[in-house]
Design an enzyme around this catalytic site. Structure first.
Site, short mmCIF file in Angstrom:
data_model
loop_
_atom_site.label_atom_id
_atom_site.label_comp_id
_atom_site.label_asym_id
_atom_site.label_seq_id
_atom_site.Cartn_x
_atom_site.Cartn_y
_atom_site.Cartn_z
CB THR A 187 -0.94 -0.03 1.22
OG1 THR A 187 -1.78 -1.16 1.08
CG2 THR A 187 -1.78 1.21 1.34
CE1 TYR A 239 -5.87 0.56 0.43
CE2 TYR A 239 -4.10 -0.24 -0.94
CZ TYR A 239 -4.75 -0.20 0.27
OH TYR A 239 -4.28 -0.95 1.32
CB SER A 247 2.92 -7.86 1.78
OG SER A 247 1.86 -7.72 2.69
CB THR A 266 0.72 -3.43 6.39
OG1 THR A 266 -0.54 -3.48 5.75
CG2 THR A 266 1.31 -2.04 6.32
N1 LIG Z 1 -1.61 -1.95 3.88
C1 LIG Z 1 -1.12 -2.85 3.03
O1 LIG Z 1 0.01 -2.73 2.61
C2 LIG Z 1 -2.01 -4.01 2.67
C3 LIG Z 1 -1.71 -4.69 1.36
N2 LIG Z 1 -2.71 -5.71 1.15
C4 LIG Z 1 -0.36 -5.38 1.35
O2 LIG Z 1 0.00 -6.03 2.29
O3 LIG Z 1 0.34 -5.29 0.37
#
Ligand SMILES: NC(=O)C[C@H](N)C(=O)O
Length: 354
Positions: A38, A52, A85, A118
């Protein structure tokens, strides 16, 4: 089943150095390795804080959009991956850790930042802390909102990450995560909250805070990491298959049997309560163990820890307990342990020490 790493993946994936900012005398050199998430996401409007696309903005654009970085360090970027991720694989972990390990050996690199989604950020951070041998700061960072959203958190998180990575006082503290102004140790931190920017928590508390480019430390990690680790990414080419089985009322043995059938070398049981195991599942785990599969008893309860020989006779069954590690982190430690030993007593020793 074993995941193997392609021969020279990073070289192929690496992007040219990012738009670099004018060097200031005496500044420390920080490399930002971008993997997506993100923090590199973009939404259709400023109202889109949760809807997004992740992994859109390339690292050079990310860094060029933050002129404040030039006050903190001499920064350059490399695009290692551009993925969300949740899609990270063992191969991604190995490629990334090998690149970090190569960079920290360079005299012209003082610290490394990894931008990351995350969702599995805490897993990657823990893996790096277990496998990269260095005293130099390694900081993993992400954001809960894309840069296009109102009150986006990525810009400050990233400036804080670079600031910590450039700090002498962060040396020897292992791999850390900088989110929401806090400095968390990779081992203990987890994504415990979604949507909110206070997503990353540790039951044992943060190591400190980073505010306006200065670190305020309150504690230090006591578990083995980086320089004290017996695992070294430079000599690891694949990870044994370790799978997680989640428990709940009425749980069947199907998943355990399926994972044993596909060649899992260890099963992490995410048990109820204090890592308890349903009576109808115990025979499936015993059978797995009798076939040489390691059984690691963890808990789906996020806080507290699993005690050996409480709830189940681990000594009698030759099982291992995951201590306070979440099932997904226990998976990584078990996989690394299995690159060294197949003795459950040794694996238990590793779980106490890391
Ligand atoms: N806030 C984020 O980065 C969530 C996203 N789904 C990821 O882990 O790439």
């Amino acid at each position: 089943m074993v995941d193997s790493v392609p021969a020279t993946p990073v070289a192929a994936a690496a992007a040219p150095a990012a738009a670099s900012q004018p060097a200031q005398q005496g500044q420390r050199n920080v490399v930002v390795l971008a993997t997506g998430g993100t923090i590199a996401g973009a939404g259709a409007s400023a109202m889109n804080s949760a809807t997004y696309s992740a992994a859109k903005v390339p690292v050079d654009k990310l860094l060029a959009g933050l002129p404040e970085l030039s006050k903190v360090a001499q920064v350059r970027g490399e695009q290692v991956f551009q993925i969300a991720s949740e899609s990270f694989t063992n191969d991604n972990l190995l490629v990334l850790a090998k690149r970090v390990s190569a960079l920290v050996k360079q005299p012209d690199v003082d610290g490394v930042v990894i931008t990351h989604g995350t969702d599995t950020l805490a897993e990657t951070a823990y893996f790096l802390s277990l496998t990269v041998h260095t005293n130099k700061p390694i900081v993993v960072v992400g954001s809960m909102r894309p840069g296009t959203a109102l009150s986006a958190d990525g810009a400050l998180n990233l400036v804080n990450a670079v600031s910590v990575a450039a700090s002498k006082d962060a040396e020897g503290k292992g791999v850390v995560v900088t989110m929401n102004d806090e400095i968390q140790t990779a081992r203990d931190v987890n994504k415990d909250v979604n949507i909110k920017t206070s997503a990353f928590q540790s039951q044992w508390g943060p190591l400190g805070m980073v505010v306006e480019g200065k670190n305020y430390w309150f504690r230090a990690p006591v578990k083995r990491h980086t320089m004290q680790s017996e695992f070294n990414i430079d000599s690891i080419t694949s990870l044994p298959a370790v799978e997680v089985v989640y428990s709940y009322g009425n749980v069947p043995r199907t998943a355990i049997d399926a994972f044993v059938g596909t060649g899992a070398k260890a099963i992490v049981h995410a048990g109820t309560g204090n890592g308890s195991v349903a009576d109808r599942i115990v025979p499936a785990l015993q059978e797995a163990r009798s076939k040489g599969v390691q059984v690691i008893r963890s808990a789906r309860v996020p806080y507290g820890f699993v005690l050996r020989n409480a709830e189940q006779p681990d000594d009698k069954y030759d099982w291992v307990v995951a201590h306070d590690l979440r099932p997904e982190k226990a998976r990584l430690l078990a996989a690394l342990a299995l690159t060294k030993t197949n003795d459950p007593k040794e694996i238990q020793r590793i779980f106490w020490e890391y």
